[in-house]
Scaffold this motif. Structure first.
Motif, mmCIF file in Angstrom:
data_model
loop_
_atom_site.group_PDB
_atom_site.id
_atom_site.type_symbol
_atom_site.label_atom_id
_atom_site.label_comp_id
_atom_site.label_asym_id
_atom_site.label_seq_id
_atom_site.Cartn_x
_atom_site.Cartn_y
_atom_site.Cartn_z
ATOM 1 N N GLN A 1 2.936 -45.663 11.684
ATOM 2 C CA GLN A 1 2.747 -46.598 10.578
ATOM 3 C C GLN A 1 1.375 -46.401 9.931
ATOM 4 O O GLN A 1 1.226 -46.474 8.719
ATOM 5 C CB GLN A 1 2.873 -48.038 11.092
ATOM 6 C CG GLN A 1 4.295 -48.408 11.488
ATOM 7 C CD GLN A 1 4.422 -49.884 11.814
ATOM 8 O OE1 GLN A 1 3.517 -50.500 12.366
ATOM 9 N NE2 GLN A 1 5.553 -50.469 11.465
ATOM 10 N N GLU A 2 0.365 -46.128 10.774
ATOM 11 C CA GLU A 2 -0.996 -45.984 10.263
ATOM 12 C C GLU A 2 -1.158 -44.735 9.406
ATOM 13 O O GLU A 2 -1.837 -44.728 8.387
ATOM 14 C CB GLU A 2 -1.989 -45.960 11.437
ATOM 15 C CG GLU A 2 -2.128 -47.333 12.116
ATOM 16 C CD GLU A 2 -2.717 -47.238 13.513
ATOM 17 O OE1 GLU A 2 -3.177 -46.128 13.885
ATOM 18 O OE2 GLU A 2 -2.723 -48.248 14.236
ATOM 19 N N THR A 3 -0.518 -43.626 9.815
ATOM 20 C CA THR A 3 -0.637 -42.384 9.045
ATOM 21 C C THR A 3 0.276 -42.393 7.837
ATOM 22 O O THR A 3 0.086 -41.618 6.899
ATOM 23 C CB THR A 3 -0.289 -41.173 9.926
ATOM 24 O OG1 THR A 3 1.020 -41.358 10.465
ATOM 25 C CG2 THR A 3 -1.295 -41.000 11.057
ATOM 26 N N ASN A 4 1.327 -43.251 7.889
ATOM 27 C CA ASN A 4 2.259 -43.396 6.767
ATOM 28 C C ASN A 4 2.855 -42.047 6.344
ATOM 29 O O ASN A 4 2.961 -41.739 5.167
ATOM 30 C CB ASN A 4 1.547 -44.054 5.569
ATOM 31 C CG ASN A 4 2.558 -44.603 4.577
ATOM 32 O OD1 ASN A 4 3.686 -44.925 4.963
ATOM 33 N ND2 ASN A 4 2.179 -44.682 3.320
ATOM 34 N N GLY A 5 3.212 -41.246 7.341
ATOM 35 C CA GLY A 5 3.815 -39.951 7.041
ATOM 36 C C GLY A 5 4.532 -39.389 8.247
ATOM 37 O O GLY A 5 4.500 -39.964 9.327
ATOM 38 N N ALA A 6 5.194 -38.271 8.024
ATOM 39 C CA ALA A 6 5.955 -37.655 9.111
ATOM 40 C C ALA A 6 5.004 -37.081 10.171
ATOM 41 O O ALA A 6 3.982 -36.498 9.852
ATOM 42 C CB ALA A 6 6.842 -36.541 8.558
ATOM 43 N N ILE A 7 5.369 -37.267 11.419
ATOM 44 C CA ILE A 7 4.579 -36.748 12.534
ATOM 45 C C ILE A 7 5.281 -35.506 13.079
ATOM 46 O O ILE A 7 6.448 -35.571 13.456
ATOM 47 C CB ILE A 7 4.465 -37.796 13.661
ATOM 48 C CG1 ILE A 7 3.853 -39.091 13.132
ATOM 49 C CG2 ILE A 7 3.648 -37.254 14.829
ATOM 50 C CD1 ILE A 7 2.412 -39.002 12.735
ATOM 51 N N PRO A 8 4.604 -34.357 13.129
ATOM 52 C CA PRO A 8 5.246 -33.170 13.710
ATOM 53 C C PRO A 8 5.495 -33.368 15.203
ATOM 54 O O PRO A 8 4.741 -34.094 15.866
ATOM 55 C CB PRO A 8 4.220 -32.051 13.467
ATOM 56 C CG PRO A 8 2.919 -32.745 13.235
ATOM 57 C CD PRO A 8 3.241 -34.083 12.660
ATOM 58 N N PRO A 9 6.548 -32.739 15.744
ATOM 59 C CA PRO A 9 6.887 -32.933 17.163
ATOM 60 C C PRO A 9 5.727 -32.640 18.101
ATOM 61 O O PRO A 9 5.510 -33.364 19.068
ATOM 62 C CB PRO A 9 8.041 -31.950 17.388
ATOM 63 C CG PRO A 9 8.627 -31.721 16.043
ATOM 64 C CD PRO A 9 7.512 -31.853 15.070
ATOM 65 N N SER A 10 4.940 -31.579 17.817
ATOM 66 C CA SER A 10 3.827 -31.227 18.699
ATOM 67 C C SER A 10 2.788 -32.341 18.750
ATOM 68 O O SER A 10 2.228 -32.653 19.809
ATOM 69 C CB SER A 10 3.167 -29.925 18.230
ATOM 70 O OG SER A 10 2.694 -30.069 16.893
ATOM 71 N N GLN A 11 2.541 -32.990 17.596
ATOM 72 C CA GLN A 11 1.566 -34.078 17.549
ATOM 73 C C GLN A 11 2.068 -35.296 18.309
ATOM 74 O O GLN A 11 1.312 -35.975 19.011
ATOM 75 C CB GLN A 11 1.278 -34.454 16.092
ATOM 76 C CG GLN A 11 0.163 -35.486 15.917
ATOM 77 C CD GLN A 11 -1.183 -34.979 16.408
ATOM 78 O OE1 GLN A 11 -1.540 -33.840 16.160
ATOM 79 N NE2 GLN A 11 -1.914 -35.823 17.122
ATOM 80 N N LEU A 12 3.358 -35.568 18.180
ATOM 81 C CA LEU A 12 3.965 -36.698 18.892
ATOM 82 C C LEU A 12 3.840 -36.497 20.397
ATOM 83 O O LEU A 12 3.446 -37.403 21.134
ATOM 84 C CB LEU A 12 5.432 -36.839 18.487
ATOM 85 C CG LEU A 12 6.181 -38.076 19.012
ATOM 86 C CD1 LEU A 12 5.608 -39.343 18.415
ATOM 87 C CD2 LEU A 12 7.664 -37.962 18.688
ATOM 88 N N LEU A 13 4.155 -35.287 20.857
ATOM 89 C CA LEU A 13 4.045 -34.970 22.284
ATOM 90 C C LEU A 13 2.597 -35.097 22.757
ATOM 91 O O LEU A 13 2.332 -35.669 23.813
ATOM 92 C CB LEU A 13 4.562 -33.550 22.553
ATOM 93 C CG LEU A 13 6.071 -33.384 22.681
ATOM 94 C CD1 LEU A 13 6.437 -31.909 22.780
ATOM 95 C CD2 LEU A 13 6.593 -34.124 23.899
ATOM 96 N N GLN A 14 1.671 -34.548 21.986
ATOM 97 C CA GLN A 14 0.262 -34.586 22.383
ATOM 98 C C GLN A 14 -0.240 -36.018 22.515
ATOM 99 O O GLN A 14 -0.969 -36.352 23.451
ATOM 100 C CB GLN A 14 -0.597 -33.825 21.369
ATOM 101 C CG GLN A 14 -0.508 -32.310 21.517
ATOM 102 C CD GLN A 14 -1.311 -31.580 20.446
ATOM 103 O OE1 GLN A 14 -2.046 -32.212 19.687
ATOM 104 N NE2 GLN A 14 -1.166 -30.273 20.387
ATOM 105 N N ASN A 15 0.143 -36.864 21.594
ATOM 106 C CA ASN A 15 -0.306 -38.257 21.647
ATOM 107 C C ASN A 15 0.178 -38.965 22.907
ATOM 108 O O ASN A 15 -0.527 -39.787 23.481
ATOM 109 C CB ASN A 15 0.177 -39.018 20.404
ATOM 110 C CG ASN A 15 -0.772 -38.888 19.238
ATOM 111 O OD1 ASN A 15 -1.858 -39.449 19.253
ATOM 112 N ND2 ASN A 15 -0.379 -38.122 18.245
ATOM 113 N N PHE A 16 1.396 -38.646 23.326
ATOM 114 C CA PHE A 16 1.937 -39.282 24.520
ATOM 115 C C PHE A 16 1.368 -38.687 25.808
ATOM 116 O O PHE A 16 1.150 -39.400 26.785
ATOM 117 C CB PHE A 16 3.463 -39.165 24.547
ATOM 118 C CG PHE A 16 4.158 -40.289 23.816
ATOM 119 C CD1 PHE A 16 4.108 -41.588 24.289
ATOM 120 C CD2 PHE A 16 4.873 -40.048 22.660
ATOM 121 C CE1 PHE A 16 4.738 -42.629 23.630
ATOM 122 C CE2 PHE A 16 5.518 -41.075 21.982
ATOM 123 C CZ PHE A 16 5.446 -42.369 22.473
#
Length: 434
Positions: free
Chosen positions: A111-126
């Motif tokens: 919600q904060e970035t208000n844009g699509a998150i690439p899969p690699s970034q999603l994995l890294q965040n978790f």
């Protein structure tokens, strides 16, 4: 559980309620125990078997993580708790489809970035312990020591599960701790509405890692299955982080069990080794996918050979039409005269992933069968009807447009082609007798 000089004695149960006593070393992980049970039960090791911690009186169960020590988990269980050996196709589904797993409104940084998150970034965040991801949304929360439930706005962070005392406010002064992650595990509640008067069927709970009474459990409830899956997956990811990803990436097959020397096998077990005789000399097929393919080819050859021998007047007792009506009963995906409710329970227990399926006898038509299939976490049923052509019986689930001589042929076709189904058949719902 009892302890002897060589290790620990534990009981493992299959879905039919039958138990098996196994002696294991104190440092054996859940993954290694599953591999041992796969070997002893002659199952195909497709990396989807799991050890389930089950508490029948509390109505709770969870799949152990592959790295957890079995003896350590058993030490925290009550006398009524037990281990089940079961398929769980959804254990690592997040790593296969990370972007499809969490709706954007649940993930704070989306919600904060208000844009699509690439899969690699999603994995890294978790997985990166230094990042600060957050899962948020409304949950029904059962009040401790009471029968009533409250709908609260809840935040899951690495430090724990919090709720806001003022709407959806994230201000620290408005946040109260519901449960921590460090000394707890997340469980599916199987008797939510009946035992806890839950507002929906999608209940889960946070249980401390100790012998716990019902009043000490933190009961939670979502509006739908996807939300429950997302919350429970986030809990696992925040608790274990990169260890979960390492569990997922470990090769699916090992040539030897880490805690056991190669056992001496009986002649009957040796006869089950997959072999390839297409060259000048025979070779053992080590690759499990190649072995499975070889087994399917042998099944085709056996079926054709059986039909040809019957036509030629062989003493074989099975006529082709009789053979086609019974050949499926040996298959792992066929479950006979189970009810629709039982088929739902099995699909739920084994992961509710796309393509999870089973076949069963029809309750309404004694000559028909039913294909039960999971797609988008919804369970659908398709009737398979017999049809006659030129004196021969065929089976079809699309009113005769596509016909098959037996159910094995039908399943193999829809494993390769979607046809009229919402998705291909991918994961057979399997029970094993220990």
């Amino acid at each position: 559980m009892s302890v002897c000089q060589r290790g620990c004695i534990i009981n493992i149960f299959s879905e039919d309620g039958m138990g098996k006593v196994v002696e294991i070393p104190a440092d054996m992980t859940a993954r290694d125990l599953c591999q041992l049970l796969v070997y002893k039960s002659h199952c195909v090791d497709d990396n989807s078997w799991a050890l389930v911690e089950h508490h029948p009186l509390l109505g709770l169960e969870r799949c152990l993580e592959d790295h957890e020590l079995v003896v350590q988990v058993q030490a925290s269980m009550t006398s009524e708790g037990r281990f089940l050996f079961r398929k769980n196709y959804a254990k690592y589904e997040f790593f296969r489809n990370p972007l499809n797993f969490f709706p954007e409104h649940m993930v704070a940084w989306c919600q904060e970035t208000n844009g699509a998150i690439p899969p690699s970034q999603l994995l890294q965040n978790f997985l990166n312990s230094s990042s600060c991801p957050e899962i948020q949304g409304f949950l029904y929360v059962k009040e401790m020591g009471r029968k009533s439930w409250k709908k609260l706005y809840v935040f899951l962070r690495r430090s724990g599960l919090y709720f806001s005392t003022k709407g959806t406010s994230k201000e620290p002064r408005h946040l109260q701790l519901l449960a921590d992650l460090e000394d707890s595990n997340v469980f599916t509640v199987t008797t939510g509405k009946k035992l806890h008067s839950a507002p929906t069927d999608y209940e889960f709970c946070i249980k401390p890692n100790k012998r716990t009474e019902l009043k000490e459990l933190r009961m939670l409830c979502t509006e739908d299955e996807q939300s429950r899956t997302s919350w429970m997956t986030a809990f696992r990811l925040f608790k274990y982080g990169i260890v979960l990803y390492q569990n997922y990436k470990i090769p699916q097959q090992r040539k030897t069990l880490s805690h056991f020397s190669t056992p001496v096998r009986s002649v009957s077990e040796n006869s089950l080794v997959a072999m390839d005789f297409s060259g000048r000399i025979g070779r053992v097929i080590d690759n499990p996918l190649e072995a499975q393919s070889a087994a399917m080819e042998e099944g085709y050859a056996w079926r054709k050979r059986s039909q040809r021998m019957n036509i030629l007047g062989s003493p074989s007792p099975l006529h082709p039409c009789v053979l086609s009506s019974v050949i499926h009963r040996t298959q792992l995906w066929f479950h006979g005269r189970i009810t629709r409710e039982e088929s739902h329970r099995m699909i739920h227990q084994q992961g509710q992933v796309d393509g999870l399926f089973l076949l069963r006898d029809s309750q309404s038509n004694p000559k028909a069968f039913v294909l039960t299939l999971c797609h988008h976490q919804k369970i659908k049923h398709f009737q398979i009807l017999p049809c006659e052509e030129d004196g021969q019986i065929f089976f079809s689930l699309d009113d005769g447009s596509t016909k098959f001589t037996d159910l094995i042929q039908l399943v193999e076709f829809y494993q390769l082609n979607r046809g009229v189904l919402p998705c291909k058949l991918k994961h057979p719902c399997t029970l094993v007798a220990l």
